[in-house]
Scaffold this active site. Sequence first.
Site, PDB file in Angstrom:
ATOM      1  N   CYS A  27       0.849  -1.188   0.000  1.00 37.02           N
ATOM      2  CA  CYS A  27       0.000   0.000   0.000  1.00 37.02           C
ATOM      3  C   CYS A  27       0.884   1.237   0.000  1.00 37.02           C
ATOM      4  O   CYS A  27       2.100   1.155   0.143  1.00 37.02           O
ATOM      5  CB  CYS A  27      -0.906   0.018   1.224  1.00 37.02           C
ATOM      6  N   ARG A  54      -4.691   1.800  -1.315  1.00 29.56           N
ATOM      7  CA  ARG A  54      -4.860   0.467  -0.739  1.00 29.56           C
ATOM      8  C   ARG A  54      -4.730  -0.650  -1.763  1.00 29.56           C
ATOM      9  O   ARG A  54      -5.312  -0.587  -2.849  1.00 29.56           O
ATOM     10  CB  ARG A  54      -6.234   0.368  -0.077  1.00 29.56           C
ATOM     11  N   ASN A 101       0.854   0.561   5.920  1.00 31.57           N
ATOM     12  CA  ASN A 101       1.374  -0.202   4.786  1.00 31.57           C
ATOM     13  C   ASN A 101       2.030  -1.465   5.317  1.00 31.57           C
ATOM     14  O   ASN A 101       2.995  -1.384   6.082  1.00 31.57           O
ATOM     15  CB  ASN A 101       2.397   0.628   4.007  1.00 31.57           C
ATOM     16  N   GLU A 107       1.530  -5.761   6.739  1.00 31.94           N
ATOM     17  CA  GLU A 107       0.659  -6.837   7.201  1.00 31.94           C
ATOM     18  C   GLU A 107       1.044  -7.234   8.624  1.00 31.94           C
ATOM     19  O   GLU A 107       2.232  -7.290   8.967  1.00 31.94           O
ATOM     20  CB  GLU A 107       0.785  -8.050   6.277  1.00 31.94           C
TER      21      GLU A 107
END
Length: 226
Positions: free
Chosen positions: A2, A52, A78, A80
């Site tokens: 992102c 996104r 940005n 995970e």
Amino acid sequence: MCGIAGAWGFKNKNIDVLALSKEMIASLSHRGPDSFGDWHDEKSNIAISHSRLSIIDLSDAGHQPMVSKNERYILSFNGEIYNHLELRKYVNNCFSYNHWNGNSDIESFLTHLEFFGLKKTLNISKGMFSFALWDKKQNQLNLVRDRFGEKPLYWFFEDDIEKGVLIFASELVAFKKFKNLNKQIKNESLKNFLTRGYINAPDSIYENVYQLEPGYILSLKRKINS
């Protein structure tokens, strides 16, 4: 992947931080083409944007910048969080929480942060990330990068913290949208790139534009007169 971007004007009220933030994030559309979002606080003169790439939760429930349930925190993230279900389960167990909007790791992370604070949440989070977190209660911006520096984040001050503008983004291309930036090449950075193939943080290829170092939190706070 992102994209995040934003601008914070301190005493400089002449700059349109929302327009600048939107221009910056538009230049990062390749990082996240699925949706775009902006958040703006006129009183604090800050704007945060996000592009996104939907992975875990493809619905609008994962839209960013994401606002916490208590509306204190605004997050543009940005990366995970690998153990986000553990964070979610812990919040559920501690507070019998049942107010989830969706299944995104960002919501899990932000909700845990809402209850336990930034540092405690970072201490137990496993993942790769960089993000911008605005704390409305403290009038504080936190720029954060993961321990290994897998996700990039750059920042720049114009003049100084009391008179100028702070801008930040996932990539240097976004900084070209700020007309006041003197894009002067830093000789030492150029030398390092040509000899090593990379530039060490906190430097970047430009003078006065910096990489946030891996594992660092850059916190900036300013009192706003009511």
